[in-house]
Write a protein that holds these residues in place. Structure first.
Motif, PDB file in Angstrom:
ATOM      1  N   THR A 190       0.830  -1.215   0.000  1.00 29.79           N
ATOM      2  CA  THR A 190       0.000   0.000   0.000  1.00 29.79           C
ATOM      3  C   THR A 190       0.862   1.262   0.000  1.00 29.79           C
ATOM      4  OG1 THR A 190      -0.208  -0.087   2.409  1.00 29.79           O
ATOM      5  CG2 THR A 190      -1.975  -1.105   1.122  1.00 29.79           C
ATOM      6  N   ARG A 191       1.993   1.224   0.675  1.00 31.48           N
ATOM      7  CA  ARG A 191       2.898   2.393   0.651  1.00 31.48           C
ATOM      8  C   ARG A 191       3.427   2.630  -0.770  1.00 31.48           C
ATOM      9  NH1 ARG A 191       6.148   1.127   6.144  1.00 31.48           N
ATOM     10  NH2 ARG A 191       4.623   2.016   7.579  1.00 31.48           N
ATOM     11  N   GLU A 192       3.807   1.553  -1.438  1.00 27.19           N
ATOM     12  CA  GLU A 192       4.306   1.670  -2.809  1.00 27.19           C
ATOM     13  C   GLU A 192       3.196   2.155  -3.738  1.00 27.19           C
ATOM     14  OE1 GLU A 192       7.130   1.565  -5.859  1.00 27.19           O
ATOM     15  OE2 GLU A 192       7.332   1.561  -3.682  1.00 27.19           O
ATOM     16  N   ARG A 193       1.980   1.669  -3.544  1.00 25.68           N
ATOM     17  CA  ARG A 193       0.845   2.117  -4.349  1.00 25.68           C
ATOM     18  C   ARG A 193       0.610   3.613  -4.144  1.00 25.68           C
ATOM     19  NH1 ARG A 193      -4.590   3.064  -3.519  1.00 25.68           N
ATOM     20  NH2 ARG A 193      -4.336   2.491  -1.347  1.00 25.68           N
ATOM     21  N   ASP A 194       0.660   4.067  -2.902  1.00 24.46           N
ATOM     22  CA  ASP A 194       0.472   5.490  -2.618  1.00 24.46           C
ATOM     23  C   ASP A 194       1.582   6.338  -3.240  1.00 24.46           C
ATOM     24  OD1 ASP A 194      -1.802   4.852  -1.197  1.00 24.46           O
ATOM     25  OD2 ASP A 194      -0.828   4.980   0.773  1.00 24.46           O
ATOM     26  N   LEU A 232       3.308   5.533  -5.923  1.00 29.65           N
ATOM     27  CA  LEU A 232       3.084   5.535  -7.364  1.00 29.65           C
ATOM     28  C   LEU A 232       1.917   6.448  -7.745  1.00 29.65           C
ATOM     29  CD1 LEU A 232       3.651   1.790  -8.273  1.00 29.65           C
ATOM     30  CD2 LEU A 232       5.110   3.728  -8.835  1.00 29.65           C
ATOM     31  N   LEU A 233       0.869   6.450  -6.938  1.00 30.36           N
ATOM     32  CA  LEU A 233      -0.256   7.340  -7.217  1.00 30.36           C
ATOM     33  C   LEU A 233       0.190   8.802  -7.212  1.00 30.36           C
ATOM     34  CD1 LEU A 233      -3.184   5.686  -5.221  1.00 30.36           C
ATOM     35  CD2 LEU A 233      -2.956   5.892  -7.705  1.00 30.36           C
ATOM     36  N   ALA A 234       1.148   9.119  -6.370  1.00 32.44           N
ATOM     37  CA  ALA A 234       1.649  10.494  -6.310  1.00 32.44           C
ATOM     38  C   ALA A 234       2.624  10.783  -7.453  1.00 32.44           C
ATOM     39  CB  ALA A 234       2.337  10.742  -4.972  1.00 32.44           C
ATOM     40  N   SER A 235       3.430   9.808  -7.861  1.00 31.69           N
ATOM     41  CA  SER A 235       4.476  10.089  -8.850  1.00 31.69           C
ATOM     42  C   SER A 235       4.032   9.880 -10.297  1.00 31.69           C
ATOM     43  CB  SER A 235       5.704   9.235  -8.562  1.00 31.69           C
ATOM     44  OG  SER A 235       5.423   7.867  -8.763  1.00 31.69           O
ATOM     45  N   VAL A 236       3.011   9.072 -10.546  1.00 28.82           N
ATOM     46  CA  VAL A 236       2.597   8.818 -11.929  1.00 28.82           C
ATOM     47  C   VAL A 236       2.156  10.099 -12.644  1.00 28.82           C
ATOM     48  CG1 VAL A 236       0.822   7.675 -13.331  1.00 28.82           C
ATOM     49  CG2 VAL A 236       2.155   6.359 -11.699  1.00 28.82           C
ATOM     50  N   PRO A 237       1.356  10.976 -12.033  1.00 26.66           N
ATOM     51  CA  PRO A 237       1.014  12.212 -12.754  1.00 26.66           C
ATOM     52  C   PRO A 237       2.248  13.062 -13.094  1.00 26.66           C
ATOM     53  CG  PRO A 237      -0.480  11.888 -10.922  1.00 26.66           C
ATOM     54  CD  PRO A 237       0.598  10.854 -10.797  1.00 26.66           C
ATOM     55  N   GLN A 238       3.224  13.104 -12.199  1.00 32.67           N
ATOM     56  CA  GLN A 238       4.444  13.864 -12.486  1.00 32.67           C
ATOM     57  C   GLN A 238       5.211  13.217 -13.640  1.00 32.67           C
ATOM     58  OE1 GLN A 238       6.355  13.661  -8.705  1.00 32.67           O
ATOM     59  NE2 GLN A 238       5.157  15.345  -7.819  1.00 32.67           N
ATOM     60  N   LEU A 239       5.286  11.895 -13.632  1.00 33.17           N
ATOM     61  CA  LEU A 239       5.979  11.193 -14.716  1.00 33.17           C
ATOM     62  C   LEU A 239       5.241  11.367 -16.041  1.00 33.17           C
ATOM     63  CD1 LEU A 239       6.970   7.911 -12.840  1.00 33.17           C
ATOM     64  CD2 LEU A 239       8.480   9.771 -13.522  1.00 33.17           C
ATOM     65  N   ARG A 240       3.924  11.354 -15.998  1.00 37.46           N
ATOM     66  CA  ARG A 240       3.119  11.557 -17.203  1.00 37.46           C
ATOM     67  C   ARG A 240       3.368  12.961 -17.762  1.00 37.46           C
ATOM     68  NH1 ARG A 240      -1.936  10.290 -15.437  1.00 37.46           N
ATOM     69  NH2 ARG A 240      -1.513   8.115 -15.896  1.00 37.46           N
ATOM     70  N   ASP A 241       3.413  13.962 -16.872  1.00 38.65           N
ATOM     71  CA  ASP A 241       3.697  15.334 -17.305  1.00 38.65           C
ATOM     72  C   ASP A 241       5.085  15.436 -17.924  1.00 38.65           C
ATOM     73  OD1 ASP A 241       1.201  16.116 -16.413  1.00 38.65           O
ATOM     74  OD2 ASP A 241       1.955  16.971 -14.524  1.00 38.65           O
ATOM     75  N   ALA A 242       6.047  14.765 -17.305  1.00 42.90           N
ATOM     76  CA  ALA A 242       7.416  14.783 -17.839  1.00 42.90           C
ATOM     77  C   ALA A 242       7.465  14.119 -19.214  1.00 42.90           C
ATOM     78  CB  ALA A 242       8.373  14.089 -16.874  1.00 42.90           C
ATOM     79  N   ALA A 243       6.736  13.015 -19.387  1.00 46.40           N
ATOM     80  CA  ALA A 243       6.719  12.328 -20.684  1.00 46.40           C
ATOM     81  C   ALA A 243       6.067  13.207 -21.748  1.00 46.40           C
ATOM     82  CB  ALA A 243       5.983  10.998 -20.560  1.00 46.40           C
TER      83      ALA A 243
END
Length: 161
Positions: free
Chosen positions: A41-45, A47-58
């Motif tokens: 659950t910590r890893e999921r949380d 990832l939930l926080a970092s995926v939008p940043q990674l998507r913006d970077a991509a």
């Protein structure tokens, strides 16, 4: 050791066995929660926080790549007819009358034959032609003509892309 455990278990009353069993079950459940569920659950949380940043970077990288392609296309010299480019440069340099032949060798190469020209004039013209963004000297055969500084030239020029 197993005999000692069997004896220990048999010596306990039914109620003590139920309490020990329930305690072992709760301990197993707490261990599974602490070592399996909590990290997931910590890893999921995270990832939930970092995926939008990674998507913006991509997306920013894709926009940068499109801009780079656009800029590359804008800076590429427009394809020119190599024969026309050679003849225009020779006319500017005053060598056009000395050129006996400018023969295309396909779409991006041309053969130039000069029967007689001063060597210094030939080399300065080739040097000036190399500053053109779309023409490069591919090969040249320069032969001296008797006395003086006159030379005969056979050269192949290639268009650059």
């Amino acid at each position: 050791m197993t005999e000692a455990l069997k004896t220990f278990w048999r010596d306990r009353s039914e109620r003590e066995r139920n309490v020990i069993g329930a305690g072992a079950f709760l301990l197993a459940l707490a261990s599974a929660y602490a070592y399996a569920w909590l990290p997931v659950t910590r890893e999921r949380d995270r990832l939930l926080a970092s995926v939008p940043q990674l998507r913006d970077a991509a997306q920013a990288m894709e926009r940068d790549a499109e801009e780079l392609d656009r800029l590359k296309a804008a800076t590429r010299p427009a394809p020119r007819d190599i024969k026309a480019a050679i003849e225009q440069s020779a006319a500017v340099s005053g060598l056009r009358p000395a050129i006996a032949e400018v023969a295309p060798l396909g779409a991006d190469r041309a053969r130039v034959v000069i029967q007689s020209v001063r060597g210094a004039d030939w080399f300065s013209w080739v040097a000036r032609l190399q500053t053109e963004p779309s023409v490069r000297l591919e090969s040249a055969r320069v032969a001296a003509l008797g006395g003086g500084d006159a030379v005969k030239v056979e050269a192949v020029f290639a268009a650059t892309r």
